[in-house]
Write a protein that holds these residues in place. Structure first.
Motif, PDB file in Angstrom:
ATOM      1  N   VAL A  31     -46.083 -62.497  39.390  1.00  0.00           N
ATOM      2  CA  VAL A  31     -45.318 -63.722  39.623  1.00  0.00           C
ATOM      3  C   VAL A  31     -46.259 -64.922  39.691  1.00  0.00           C
ATOM      4  CG1 VAL A  31     -43.836 -64.950  41.265  1.00  0.00           C
ATOM      5  CG2 VAL A  31     -43.410 -62.541  40.752  1.00  0.00           C
ATOM      6  N   ALA A  32     -47.401 -64.742  40.349  1.00  0.00           N
ATOM      7  CA  ALA A  32     -48.380 -65.827  40.452  1.00  0.00           C
ATOM      8  C   ALA A  32     -48.883 -66.236  39.072  1.00  0.00           C
ATOM      9  CB  ALA A  32     -49.545 -65.399  41.339  1.00  0.00           C
ATOM     10  N   ASP A  33     -49.162 -65.250  38.219  1.00  0.00           N
ATOM     11  CA  ASP A  33     -49.648 -65.548  36.873  1.00  0.00           C
ATOM     12  C   ASP A  33     -48.591 -66.286  36.059  1.00  0.00           C
ATOM     13  OD1 ASP A  33     -52.047 -64.355  37.437  1.00  0.00           O
ATOM     14  OD2 ASP A  33     -51.579 -62.452  36.438  1.00  0.00           O
ATOM     15  N   ARG A  34     -47.336 -65.865  36.192  1.00  0.00           N
ATOM     16  CA  ARG A  34     -46.261 -66.501  35.435  1.00  0.00           C
ATOM     17  C   ARG A  34     -45.995 -67.919  35.930  1.00  0.00           C
ATOM     18  NH1 ARG A  34     -42.424 -63.322  32.809  1.00  0.00           N
ATOM     19  NH2 ARG A  34     -40.688 -64.400  33.793  1.00  0.00           N
ATOM     20  N   ALA A  35     -46.136 -68.120  37.238  1.00  0.00           N
ATOM     21  CA  ALA A  35     -45.850 -69.437  37.815  1.00  0.00           C
ATOM     22  C   ALA A  35     -47.041 -70.383  37.728  1.00  0.00           C
ATOM     23  CB  ALA A  35     -45.425 -69.282  39.273  1.00  0.00           C
ATOM     24  N   GLY A  36     -48.241 -69.831  37.566  1.00  0.00           N
ATOM     25  CA  GLY A  36     -49.429 -70.675  37.587  1.00  0.00           C
ATOM     26  C   GLY A  36     -49.781 -71.122  38.995  1.00  0.00           C
ATOM     27  N   LEU A  37     -49.394 -70.307  39.986  1.00  0.00           N
ATOM     28  CA  LEU A  37     -49.683 -70.594  41.390  1.00  0.00           C
ATOM     29  C   LEU A  37     -50.546 -69.478  41.964  1.00  0.00           C
ATOM     30  CD1 LEU A  37     -46.067 -71.638  42.471  1.00  0.00           C
ATOM     31  CD2 LEU A  37     -47.975 -73.187  41.991  1.00  0.00           C
ATOM     32  N   SER A  38     -51.158 -69.720  43.104  1.00  0.00           N
ATOM     33  CA  SER A  38     -52.034 -68.714  43.693  1.00  0.00           C
ATOM     34  C   SER A  38     -51.224 -67.619  44.384  1.00  0.00           C
ATOM     35  CB  SER A  38     -52.989 -69.354  44.699  1.00  0.00           C
ATOM     36  OG  SER A  38     -52.291 -69.757  45.863  1.00  0.00           O
ATOM     37  N   SER A  56     -43.632 -76.659  42.985  1.00  0.00           N
ATOM     38  CA  SER A  56     -43.880 -75.224  43.143  1.00  0.00           C
ATOM     39  C   SER A  56     -42.582 -74.432  43.063  1.00  0.00           C
ATOM     40  CB  SER A  56     -44.580 -74.949  44.479  1.00  0.00           C
ATOM     41  OG  SER A  56     -45.873 -75.513  44.502  1.00  0.00           O
ATOM     42  N   LEU A  57     -41.516 -74.983  43.642  1.00  0.00           N
ATOM     43  CA  LEU A  57     -40.224 -74.305  43.597  1.00  0.00           C
ATOM     44  C   LEU A  57     -39.738 -74.186  42.157  1.00  0.00           C
ATOM     45  CD1 LEU A  57     -38.290 -73.214  45.831  1.00  0.00           C
ATOM     46  CD2 LEU A  57     -36.924 -75.267  45.442  1.00  0.00           C
ATOM     47  N   ARG A  58     -39.945 -75.239  41.378  1.00  0.00           N
ATOM     48  CA  ARG A  58     -39.537 -75.209  39.971  1.00  0.00           C
ATOM     49  C   ARG A  58     -40.327 -74.146  39.205  1.00  0.00           C
ATOM     50  NH1 ARG A  58     -41.561 -77.807  35.635  1.00  0.00           N
ATOM     51  NH2 ARG A  58     -42.830 -79.244  36.854  1.00  0.00           N
ATOM     52  N   LEU A  59     -41.631 -74.059  39.455  1.00  0.00           N
ATOM     53  CA  LEU A  59     -42.458 -73.062  38.774  1.00  0.00           C
ATOM     54  C   LEU A  59     -42.092 -71.646  39.213  1.00  0.00           C
ATOM     55  CD1 LEU A  59     -45.944 -74.847  38.896  1.00  0.00           C
ATOM     56  CD2 LEU A  59     -44.322 -74.749  36.995  1.00  0.00           C
ATOM     57  N   LEU A  60     -41.764 -71.478  40.490  1.00  0.00           N
ATOM     58  CA  LEU A  60     -41.351 -70.162  40.978  1.00  0.00           C
ATOM     59  C   LEU A  60     -40.017 -69.744  40.360  1.00  0.00           C
ATOM     60  CD1 LEU A  60     -42.367 -70.454  44.727  1.00  0.00           C
ATOM     61  CD2 LEU A  60     -43.243 -68.777  43.087  1.00  0.00           C
ATOM     62  N   ALA A  61     -39.113 -70.704  40.199  1.00  0.00           N
ATOM     63  CA  ALA A  61     -37.831 -70.394  39.562  1.00  0.00           C
ATOM     64  C   ALA A  61     -38.063 -69.873  38.145  1.00  0.00           C
ATOM     65  CB  ALA A  61     -36.942 -71.634  39.537  1.00  0.00           C
ATOM     66  N   LEU A  64     -39.517 -66.323  38.309  1.00  0.00           N
ATOM     67  CA  LEU A  64     -38.520 -65.336  38.736  1.00  0.00           C
ATOM     68  C   LEU A  64     -37.339 -65.250  37.766  1.00  0.00           C
ATOM     69  CD1 LEU A  64     -38.437 -66.161  42.562  1.00  0.00           C
ATOM     70  CD2 LEU A  64     -39.534 -64.193  41.470  1.00  0.00           C
ATOM     71  N   GLU A  65     -37.337 -66.148  36.766  1.00  0.00           N
ATOM     72  CA  GLU A  65     -36.284 -66.187  35.747  1.00  0.00           C
ATOM     73  C   GLU A  65     -34.914 -66.465  36.358  1.00  0.00           C
ATOM     74  OE1 GLU A  65     -36.592 -62.601  33.451  1.00  0.00           O
ATOM     75  OE2 GLU A  65     -38.630 -63.048  32.765  1.00  0.00           O
ATOM     76  N   VAL A  66     -34.884 -67.457  37.259  1.00  0.00           N
ATOM     77  CA  VAL A  66     -33.631 -67.908  37.864  1.00  0.00           C
ATOM     78  C   VAL A  66     -33.608 -69.439  37.807  1.00  0.00           C
ATOM     79  CG1 VAL A  66     -33.450 -65.934  39.427  1.00  0.00           C
ATOM     80  CG2 VAL A  66     -34.639 -68.004  40.195  1.00  0.00           C
ATOM     81  N   PRO A  67     -32.418 -70.055  37.791  1.00  0.00           N
ATOM     82  CA  PRO A  67     -32.361 -71.515  37.904  1.00  0.00           C
ATOM     83  C   PRO A  67     -32.725 -71.929  39.321  1.00  0.00           C
ATOM     84  CG  PRO A  67     -30.159 -70.597  37.946  1.00  0.00           C
ATOM     85  CD  PRO A  67     -31.082 -69.454  37.642  1.00  0.00           C
ATOM     86  N   MET A  68     -33.144 -73.172  39.512  1.00  0.00           N
ATOM     87  CA  MET A  68     -33.558 -73.623  40.839  1.00  0.00           C
ATOM     88  C   MET A  68     -32.431 -73.561  41.861  1.00  0.00           C
ATOM     89  SD  MET A  68     -36.257 -76.743  40.296  1.00  0.00           S
ATOM     90  CE  MET A  68     -36.403 -77.030  42.055  1.00  0.00           C
TER      91      MET A  68
END
Length: 213
Positions: A31-38, A56-61, A64-68
């Motif tokens: 998930v971190a790799d896909r989001a570009g977050l640590s 960060s929330l937008r990148l996590l969405a 995770l393949e979900v809308p925000m």
């Protein structure tokens, strides 16, 4: 809302993220790799120890393949909707990021196609986070009370009650409340950004932007 309630919001968001991630069989690293977050940041968010910024929330969405709007508390399921083009005040889906001092309510009816409205409340010192963000679409709004400080590209702006704004969301931007009282903003985004599912091309664009930073 008090601090204890805010902590509950962060814990609930993190718990839902962790349960969803594990249900998909995804590791923190993937998930971190896909989001570009640590990994550390995502772990803190999942444990309710940190609030994600809006970016960060937008990148996590996307990761995770979900809308925000998946992160928002759902009131539609428990409240009967009388009209598909009307949303009553008690039916708004809400999200509070206690650590960021920001609360967002979706003010548009469920079947939104072209734009999406929000009521954004910023506690003193609260805002979108320290990082500039940019994405597709256009944003506009009206400051209903208090004041907000905007960074739009190279521009630094202070808006007070009654002031309005409109800008391309591709312009790097962030905002916060510099005042001593809460700020309340009616916000509009087009296309309906919080219903938008961040795709592979969007994640690749984010990765390129981060690599070039």
């Amino acid at each position: 809302m008090n601090d204890a309630a805010g902590l509950d919001d962060d814990n609930s968001l993190g718990r839902r993220m962790r349960e969803f991630r594990k249900s998909r069989g995804w590791s923190l690293r993937s998930v971190a790799d896909r989001a570009g977050l640590s990994i550390g940041l995502i772990s803190l968010i999942e444990r309710g120890r940190s609030s994600p910024s809006i970016r960060s929330l937008r990148l996590l969405a996307g990761a995770l393949e979900v809308p925000m709007e998946w992160f928002f508390q759902d009131r539609w399921a428990s409240t009967k909707t009388t009209h598909s083009q009307v949303l009553r005040s008690g039916q708004r889906r809400s999200l509070r990021l206690a650590g960021q001092g920001i609360s967002i309510q979706i003010a548009s009816p469920p079947k939104t196609e072209k734009l999406q409205m929000f009521v954004v409340e910023l506690e003193p010192g609260g805002g979108s986070g320290g990082e500039m963000d940019q994405h597709q679409g256009e944003e506009a709004g009206l400051v209903m009370s208090g004041e907000i400080e905007f960074w739009l590209g190279h521009d630094h702006l202070l808006l007070s009650e009654g002031d309005s704004f409109q800008f391309s969301a591709r312009t790097p931007h962030r905002y916060h409340n510099p005042g001593v009282v809460p700020a309340r903003v009616l916000w509009v985004i087009t296309p309906p950004f919080y219903s938008y599912l961040l795709g592979k091309k969007d994640r690749q664009r984010e990765s390129r932007r981060k690599a070039g930073a």
